[in-house]
Design an enzyme around this catalytic site. Structure first.
Site, short mmCIF file in Angstrom:
data_model
loop_
_atom_site.label_atom_id
_atom_site.label_comp_id
_atom_site.label_asym_id
_atom_site.label_seq_id
_atom_site.Cartn_x
_atom_site.Cartn_y
_atom_site.Cartn_z
CG LEU A 70 -1.70 1.21 1.55
CD1 LEU A 70 -2.61 1.58 0.41
CD2 LEU A 70 -2.50 1.00 2.80
CG HIS A 71 3.73 3.95 -2.53
ND1 HIS A 71 3.56 5.26 -2.95
CD2 HIS A 71 5.04 3.81 -2.22
CE1 HIS A 71 4.73 5.87 -2.90
NE2 HIS A 71 5.65 5.01 -2.47
CB ILE A 72 -0.23 6.89 0.97
CG1 ILE A 72 -0.97 5.70 1.54
CG2 ILE A 72 -1.10 8.14 1.00
CD1 ILE A 72 -1.15 5.73 3.02
#
Length: 145
Positions: A70-72
């Site tokens: 999960l990369h924001i």
């Protein structure tokens, strides 16, 4: 196994992400979402196996062994964790729908960064279910193969 959206917003195909690491699927396949909410949720039941010190990315190992990144945002590592409030830590067990992070997306935008959230299957192939249009955390985005 279905993998659900991590944030409410507008889903978009990875081809349309401005960072080639994601658009060229160098880390794996998945989806991107332009967030319309500040809360990031777990897409599966599993365990937190990685959490960057800058809080912009984390890894989850699903109960079946699938690993998800999960990369924001894009280049948000440069913000040194300021817009992120983590609600989990490495080693925590999570259930689908558990709150993982709260993100100050207006601060990210004001700082000149892209807020796109990427959800990537790093060790599995996927079958896309939804990669365009409005999406909620209650909708699956892809199926792990």
């Amino acid at each position: 196994m279905n993998v659900y959206s991590v944030v409410q917003g507008l889903a978009k195909n990875l081809d349309n992400v401005s960072d080639p690491v994601f658009s060229k699927r160098m880390l794996g396949d998945g989806v991107a979402v332009e967030p319309s909410n500040s809360r990031i949720f777990s897409p599966v039941d599993g365990k937190i196996i990685m959490f960057f010190e800058t809080k912009h990315a984390l890894g989850i190992r699903a109960e079946d062994g699938a690993e998800l990144l999960l990369h924001i945002g894009i280049d948000t590592v440069e913000l040194n964790g300021k817009p992120f409030k983590e609600r989990v830590k490495i080693g925590d067990s999570v259930s689908r729908g558990d709150l993982l992070l709260e993100v100050d997306f207006p601060m990210i935008k004001k700082s000149g960064y892209d807020t796109t959230v990427m959800l990537i299957a790093t060790n599995r192939k996927i079958q896309l279910i939804k990669d365009t249009g409005q999406i909620s955390i209650y909708e699956p985005v892809f199926r792990l193969l």
